[in-house]
Write a protein that holds these residues in place. Structure first.
Motif, PDB file in Angstrom:
ATOM      1  N   GLU A 128       0.829  -1.221   0.000  1.00 56.87           N
ATOM      2  CA  GLU A 128       0.000   0.000   0.000  1.00 56.87           C
ATOM      3  C   GLU A 128       0.858   1.264   0.000  1.00 56.87           C
ATOM      4  N   THR A 129       1.898   1.276   0.821  1.00 55.45           N
ATOM      5  CA  THR A 129       2.785   2.443   0.903  1.00 55.45           C
ATOM      6  C   THR A 129       3.498   2.675  -0.423  1.00 55.45           C
ATOM      7  N   GLU A 130       4.029   1.619  -0.997  1.00 54.47           N
ATOM      8  CA  GLU A 130       4.767   1.732  -2.255  1.00 54.47           C
ATOM      9  C   GLU A 130       3.854   2.131  -3.403  1.00 54.47           C
ATOM     10  N   THR A 131       2.612   1.679  -3.364  1.00 55.60           N
ATOM     11  CA  THR A 131       1.647   2.068  -4.403  1.00 55.60           C
ATOM     12  C   THR A 131       1.428   3.569  -4.397  1.00 55.60           C
ATOM     13  N   LEU A 132       1.278   4.139  -3.217  1.00 53.70           N
ATOM     14  CA  LEU A 132       1.098   5.593  -3.112  1.00 53.70           C
ATOM     15  C   LEU A 132       2.332   6.332  -3.621  1.00 53.70           C
ATOM     16  N   MET A 133       3.513   5.833  -3.285  1.00 55.79           N
ATOM     17  CA  MET A 133       4.762   6.465  -3.739  1.00 55.79           C
ATOM     18  C   MET A 133       4.866   6.423  -5.259  1.00 55.79           C
ATOM     19  N   LEU A 134       4.581   5.261  -5.836  1.00 58.28           N
ATOM     20  CA  LEU A 134       4.644   5.115  -7.291  1.00 58.28           C
ATOM     21  C   LEU A 134       3.666   6.058  -7.981  1.00 58.28           C
ATOM     22  N   ARG A 135       2.471   6.142  -7.462  1.00 64.11           N
ATOM     23  CA  ARG A 135       1.447   6.981  -8.098  1.00 64.11           C
ATOM     24  C   ARG A 135       1.761   8.469  -7.964  1.00 64.11           C
ATOM     25  N   LEU A 136       2.287   8.880  -6.829  1.00 68.11           N
ATOM     26  CA  LEU A 136       2.636  10.294  -6.656  1.00 68.11           C
ATOM     27  C   LEU A 136       3.745  10.708  -7.619  1.00 68.11           C
ATOM     28  N   ALA A 137       4.633   9.771  -7.936  1.00 68.23           N
ATOM     29  CA  ALA A 137       5.707  10.066  -8.886  1.00 68.23           C
ATOM     30  C   ALA A 137       5.203  10.015 -10.323  1.00 68.23           C
ATOM     31  N   ALA A 138       4.476   8.943 -10.676  1.00 72.34           N
ATOM     32  CA  ALA A 138       4.071   8.725 -12.060  1.00 72.34           C
ATOM     33  C   ALA A 138       2.843   9.517 -12.481  1.00 72.34           C
ATOM     34  N   GLU A 139       1.908   9.766 -11.548  1.00 69.31           N
ATOM     35  CA  GLU A 139       0.662  10.442 -11.884  1.00 69.31           C
ATOM     36  C   GLU A 139       0.651  11.909 -11.482  1.00 69.31           C
ATOM     37  N   CYS A 140       1.591  12.297 -10.617  1.00 68.90           N
ATOM     38  CA  CYS A 140       1.622  13.686 -10.148  1.00 68.90           C
ATOM     39  C   CYS A 140       2.970  14.360 -10.383  1.00 68.90           C
ATOM     40  N   GLY A 141       3.987  13.603 -10.768  1.00 75.68           N
ATOM     41  CA  GLY A 141       5.284  14.180 -11.104  1.00 75.68           C
ATOM     42  C   GLY A 141       6.098  14.660  -9.934  1.00 75.68           C
ATOM     43  N   LEU A 142       5.862  14.128  -8.737  1.00 75.34           N
ATOM     44  CA  LEU A 142       6.587  14.596  -7.565  1.00 75.34           C
ATOM     45  C   LEU A 142       7.992  14.001  -7.491  1.00 75.34           C
ATOM     46  N   ARG A 143       8.925  14.783  -6.971  1.00 81.98           N
ATOM     47  CA  ARG A 143      10.276  14.317  -6.678  1.00 81.98           C
ATOM     48  C   ARG A 143      10.242  13.430  -5.433  1.00 81.98           C
ATOM     49  N   ARG A 144      11.341  12.708  -5.197  1.00 79.59           N
ATOM     50  CA  ARG A 144      11.415  11.832  -4.025  1.00 79.59           C
ATOM     51  C   ARG A 144      11.188  12.598  -2.722  1.00 79.59           C
ATOM     52  N   GLY A 145      11.876  13.732  -2.579  1.00 83.15           N
ATOM     53  CA  GLY A 145      11.733  14.521  -1.355  1.00 83.15           C
ATOM     54  C   GLY A 145      10.339  15.092  -1.196  1.00 83.15           C
ATOM     55  N   GLU A 146       9.693  15.411  -2.302  1.00 79.25           N
ATOM     56  CA  GLU A 146       8.331  15.942  -2.251  1.00 79.25           C
ATOM     57  C   GLU A 146       7.339  14.855  -1.854  1.00 79.25           C
ATOM     58  N   ILE A 147       7.579  13.636  -2.343  1.00 77.09           N
ATOM     59  CA  ILE A 147       6.737  12.503  -1.953  1.00 77.09           C
ATOM     60  C   ILE A 147       6.868  12.251  -0.450  1.00 77.09           C
ATOM     61  N   ALA A 148       8.103  12.279   0.028  1.00 83.54           N
ATOM     62  CA  ALA A 148       8.349  12.033   1.453  1.00 83.54           C
ATOM     63  C   ALA A 148       7.587  13.016   2.331  1.00 83.54           C
ATOM     64  N   GLY A 149       7.437  14.250   1.868  1.00 83.14           N
ATOM     65  CA  GLY A 149       6.837  15.296   2.687  1.00 83.14           C
ATOM     66  C   GLY A 149       5.362  15.560   2.454  1.00 83.14           C
ATOM     67  N   VAL A 150       4.657  14.654   1.767  1.00 82.14           N
ATOM     68  CA  VAL A 150       3.220  14.857   1.525  1.00 82.14           C
ATOM     69  C   VAL A 150       2.461  14.791   2.852  1.00 82.14           C
ATOM     70  N   ASN A 151       1.576  15.771   3.059  1.00 83.56           N
ATOM     71  CA  ASN A 151       0.810  15.866   4.296  1.00 83.56           C
ATOM     72  C   ASN A 151      -0.660  16.101   3.963  1.00 83.56           C
ATOM     73  N   SER A 152      -1.541  15.588   4.764  1.00 76.89           N
ATOM     74  CA  SER A 152      -2.976  15.723   4.505  1.00 76.89           C
ATOM     75  C   SER A 152      -3.418  17.181   4.443  1.00 76.89           C
ATOM     76  N   ARG A 153      -2.723  18.061   5.165  1.00 74.32           N
ATOM     77  CA  ARG A 153      -3.111  19.476   5.159  1.00 74.32           C
ATOM     78  C   ARG A 153      -2.861  20.148   3.820  1.00 74.32           C
ATOM     79  N   ASP A 154      -2.087  19.497   2.950  1.00 77.77           N
ATOM     80  CA  ASP A 154      -1.734  20.106   1.676  1.00 77.77           C
ATOM     81  C   ASP A 154      -2.721  19.782   0.559  1.00 77.77           C
TER      82      ASP A 154
END
Length: 276
Positions: A128-154
């Protein structure tokens, strides 16, 4: 990277903490400050002498011995230039030895989007965790550091659905559209999407390793960002829009990320075929 475990040598500590305070006072984000502090601490340990005694030759020899990629060399060069510049401005030493470090030559990069078949295969074996990481990179274009820092408030509502406020390089913010189910997953976490073991969030190296182990050799998190750029350009034909979504200050940088869409290449091939 864990700056809580890695501490600068005693003769560096006062100067390092003064420099860190200057970064915070300048408005740098917590993540940026932590990353720069780690790099400086690593350099301080490797140089093995007081910061007032370090020469340009010491810095050149140490950096040459690390065998880093150009991007890493440039990041360390910037960190050292900033630190020793602070020492010079505060009269701790009369010069800045990092100012004369050789400029880092960066080879011309080429787009390398990860093929969708590899991404789908990675999703099939991801947790589940890796799926979210993959999708944030492939579907949203986020960098590794940006993925690490995703927060619900954003997560925010826009006119058409949900978007994510992304804090990128140089503490610049951008807004990226989110698929509804991905937005729901982020909102429901109630804080950091990928919390750290003790506090804060995971580090970007953790994200990179989790993604890389799911993809074939030669592909990693950045290739998913290239995939996002290429797919978005194919759909919009708007390089400026892609640059904005990636958080690039220059369209020239974005061009490195965008591979010519396959459909246009095939159309070109069809146009030049002789029909024999």
């Amino acid at each position: 990277m864990n700056d809580k475990k890695l501490q600068p040598p005693p003769e560096w500590r006062v100067s390092v903490e003064d420099w860190v305070k200057s970064l915070i006072a300048s408005g740098y984000s917590e993540d940026t400050v932590r990353c720069r502090r780690y790099k400086l601490t690593h350099a301080a340990i490797g140089l093995g002498k007081s910061p007032v005694d370090v020469t340009t030759g010491d810095l050149v020899s140490w950096m040459a011995g690390q065998h880093w990629k150009p991007e890493t060399l440039k990041a360390y060069r910037n960190t050292l230039t900033s630190f020793f510049g602070r020492l010079q401005r505060t009269s701790v030493r009369p010069d800045n030895p990092a100012a004369d470090l050789p400029k880092v030559k960066r080879p011309k990069a080429h787009p390398r989007p990860c093929p969708d078949k590899y991404i789908l295969a990675a999703l099939a074996k991801a947790d589940e965790t890796e799926t979210l990481m993959l999708r944030l990179a492939a579907e949203c274009g986020l960098r590794r550091g940006e993925i690490a820092g995703v927060n619900s408030r954003d997560v925010m509502d826009d006119l058409l659905g949900k978007s994510l406020i992304v804090r990128g390089k140089g503490d610049k913010q951008r807004i990226v559209p989110l698929p509804d189910d991905l937005a729901e997953a982020i909102e429901s976490c109630g804080g950091w999407l990928f919390p750290g073991r003790w506090q804060g969030h995971v580090e970007e190296s953790y994200v990179g390793k989790r993604i890389s182990r799911l993809l074939p050799e030669g592909y990693g998190a950045h290739s998913l960002r290239h995939r996002y750029a290429t797919a978005t350009y194919a759909a919009t034909h708007d390089l400026y829009l892609v640059a904005r979504l990636l958080g690039h200050a220059s369209v020239e940088t974005t061009q490195i990320y965008v591979a010519m869409p396959d459909a246009r290449l095939r159309a070109g091939m069809a146009a030049v075929m002789l029909g024999v």
